[in-house]
Design a protein around this motif. Sequence first.
Motif, PDB file in Angstrom:
ATOM      1  N   ASN A  45       0.814  -1.220   0.000  1.00 27.24           N
ATOM      2  CA  ASN A  45       0.000   0.000   0.000  1.00 27.24           C
ATOM      3  C   ASN A  45       0.843   1.264   0.000  1.00 27.24           C
ATOM      4  OD1 ASN A  45      -2.618  -1.059  -0.089  1.00 27.24           O
ATOM      5  ND2 ASN A  45      -2.579  -1.514   2.096  1.00 27.24           N
ATOM      6  N   GLY A  46       2.159   1.118   0.156  1.00 29.72           N
ATOM      7  CA  GLY A  46       3.046   2.274   0.133  1.00 29.72           C
ATOM      8  C   GLY A  46       3.132   3.026   1.442  1.00 29.72           C
ATOM      9  N   THR A  47       2.684   2.409   2.533  1.00 28.21           N
ATOM     10  CA  THR A  47       2.715   3.085   3.830  1.00 28.21           C
ATOM     11  C   THR A  47       3.905   2.659   4.683  1.00 28.21           C
ATOM     12  OG1 THR A  47       1.224   1.447   4.799  1.00 28.21           O
ATOM     13  CG2 THR A  47       0.225   3.442   3.879  1.00 28.21           C
ATOM     14  N   ALA A  48       4.726   1.736   4.175  1.00 31.55           N
ATOM     15  CA  ALA A  48       5.929   1.300   4.890  1.00 31.55           C
ATOM     16  C   ALA A  48       7.045   1.098   3.878  1.00 31.55           C
ATOM     17  CB  ALA A  48       5.671   0.001   5.649  1.00 31.55           C
ATOM     18  N   LYS A  49       8.269   1.325   4.325  1.00 35.71           N
ATOM     19  CA  LYS A  49       9.420   1.124   3.453  1.00 35.71           C
ATOM     20  C   LYS A  49       9.677  -0.360   3.244  1.00 35.71           C
ATOM     21  CE  LYS A  49      11.889   5.359   4.308  1.00 35.71           C
ATOM     22  NZ  LYS A  49      13.159   5.966   4.690  1.00 35.71           N
ATOM     23  N   CYS A  50      10.195  -0.655   2.090  1.00 38.75           N
ATOM     24  CA  CYS A  50      10.502  -2.032   1.726  1.00 38.75           C
ATOM     25  C   CYS A  50      12.011  -2.177   1.673  1.00 38.75           C
ATOM     26  CB  CYS A  50       9.874  -2.325   0.364  1.00 38.75           C
ATOM     27  SG  CYS A  50       9.680  -4.043  -0.001  1.00 38.75           S
ATOM     28  N   ARG A  51      12.534  -3.212   2.322  1.00 40.28           N
ATOM     29  CA  ARG A  51      13.984  -3.404   2.386  1.00 40.28           C
ATOM     30  C   ARG A  51      14.362  -4.804   1.923  1.00 40.28           C
ATOM     31  NH1 ARG A  51      12.715  -0.566   7.160  1.00 40.28           N
ATOM     32  NH2 ARG A  51      13.683   1.483   7.222  1.00 40.28           N
ATOM     33  N   GLY A  52      15.641  -4.933   1.598  1.00 39.57           N
ATOM     34  CA  GLY A  52      16.192  -6.251   1.271  1.00 39.57           C
ATOM     35  C   GLY A  52      15.572  -6.876   0.040  1.00 39.57           C
ATOM     36  N   GLY A  53      15.387  -8.184   0.112  1.00 40.10           N
ATOM     37  CA  GLY A  53      14.839  -8.950  -1.002  1.00 40.10           C
ATOM     38  C   GLY A  53      13.399  -8.613  -1.328  1.00 40.10           C
ATOM     39  N   ASN A  54      12.706  -7.995  -0.383  1.00 45.45           N
ATOM     40  CA  ASN A  54      11.308  -7.647  -0.628  1.00 45.45           C
ATOM     41  C   ASN A  54      11.160  -6.536  -1.657  1.00 45.45           C
ATOM     42  OD1 ASN A  54      10.406  -9.547   1.226  1.00 45.45           O
ATOM     43  ND2 ASN A  54      10.599  -8.118   2.912  1.00 45.45           N
ATOM     44  N   ILE A  55      12.218  -5.788  -1.897  1.00 47.81           N
ATOM     45  CA  ILE A  55      12.154  -4.722  -2.894  1.00 47.81           C
ATOM     46  C   ILE A  55      11.847  -5.310  -4.266  1.00 47.81           C
ATOM     47  CG2 ILE A  55      13.532  -2.973  -4.105  1.00 47.81           C
ATOM     48  CD1 ILE A  55      14.929  -2.441  -1.413  1.00 47.81           C
ATOM     49  N   GLN A  56      12.429  -6.466  -4.572  1.00 44.36           N
ATOM     50  CA  GLN A  56      12.156  -7.111  -5.866  1.00 44.36           C
ATOM     51  C   GLN A  56      10.688  -7.505  -5.965  1.00 44.36           C
ATOM     52  OE1 GLN A  56      14.979 -10.299  -5.779  1.00 44.36           O
ATOM     53  NE2 GLN A  56      16.555  -9.104  -6.827  1.00 44.36           N
ATOM     54  N   HIS A  57      10.134  -8.006  -4.881  1.00 46.21           N
ATOM     55  CA  HIS A  57       8.711  -8.368  -4.881  1.00 46.21           C
ATOM     56  C   HIS A  57       7.846  -7.122  -5.069  1.00 46.21           C
ATOM     57  CE1 HIS A  57       9.647 -12.439  -3.887  1.00 46.21           C
ATOM     58  NE2 HIS A  57      10.057 -12.169  -2.651  1.00 46.21           N
ATOM     59  N   LEU A  58       8.194  -6.047  -4.377  1.00 47.16           N
ATOM     60  CA  LEU A  58       7.426  -4.808  -4.500  1.00 47.16           C
ATOM     61  C   LEU A  58       7.487  -4.279  -5.929  1.00 47.16           C
ATOM     62  CD1 LEU A  58       5.746  -2.546  -3.240  1.00 47.16           C
ATOM     63  CD2 LEU A  58       7.899  -1.423  -2.592  1.00 47.16           C
ATOM     64  N   GLU A  59       8.652  -4.326  -6.548  1.00 51.49           N
ATOM     65  CA  GLU A  59       8.787  -3.864  -7.930  1.00 51.49           C
ATOM     66  C   GLU A  59       7.945  -4.713  -8.884  1.00 51.49           C
ATOM     67  OE1 GLU A  59      12.999  -3.910  -8.568  1.00 51.49           O
ATOM     68  OE2 GLU A  59      13.286  -1.990  -7.525  1.00 51.49           O
TER      69      GLU A  59
END
Length: 85
Positions: A37-51
């Motif tokens: 939802n864009g209300t928390a920062k995404c770090r590590g390997g989760n950035i690929q999932h978010l992208e």
Amino acid sequence: MDAEWLALIHAVGLARKLGLTYVVFIGDSVAVVNQANGTAKCRGGNIQHLEEFRAITSAANPPRIRHIKRSQNLAGIALARLHAR
């Protein structure tokens, strides 16, 4: 958290394949729900999932993603019973 992200990405892909436009997804992972939802920062390997999630969702009509308690996630409970650790 990989499983939660992969489930969300798969569900979004399935909704798109079915031609659904107004969809509400529910999940019991606060981190994944907030990151998607864009209300928390995404770090590590989760950035690929978010992208990947952002690539398959439409900015004009983004899906709604709601958090529910684990005890309310009947699908998650059923899956956990099928795949006991």
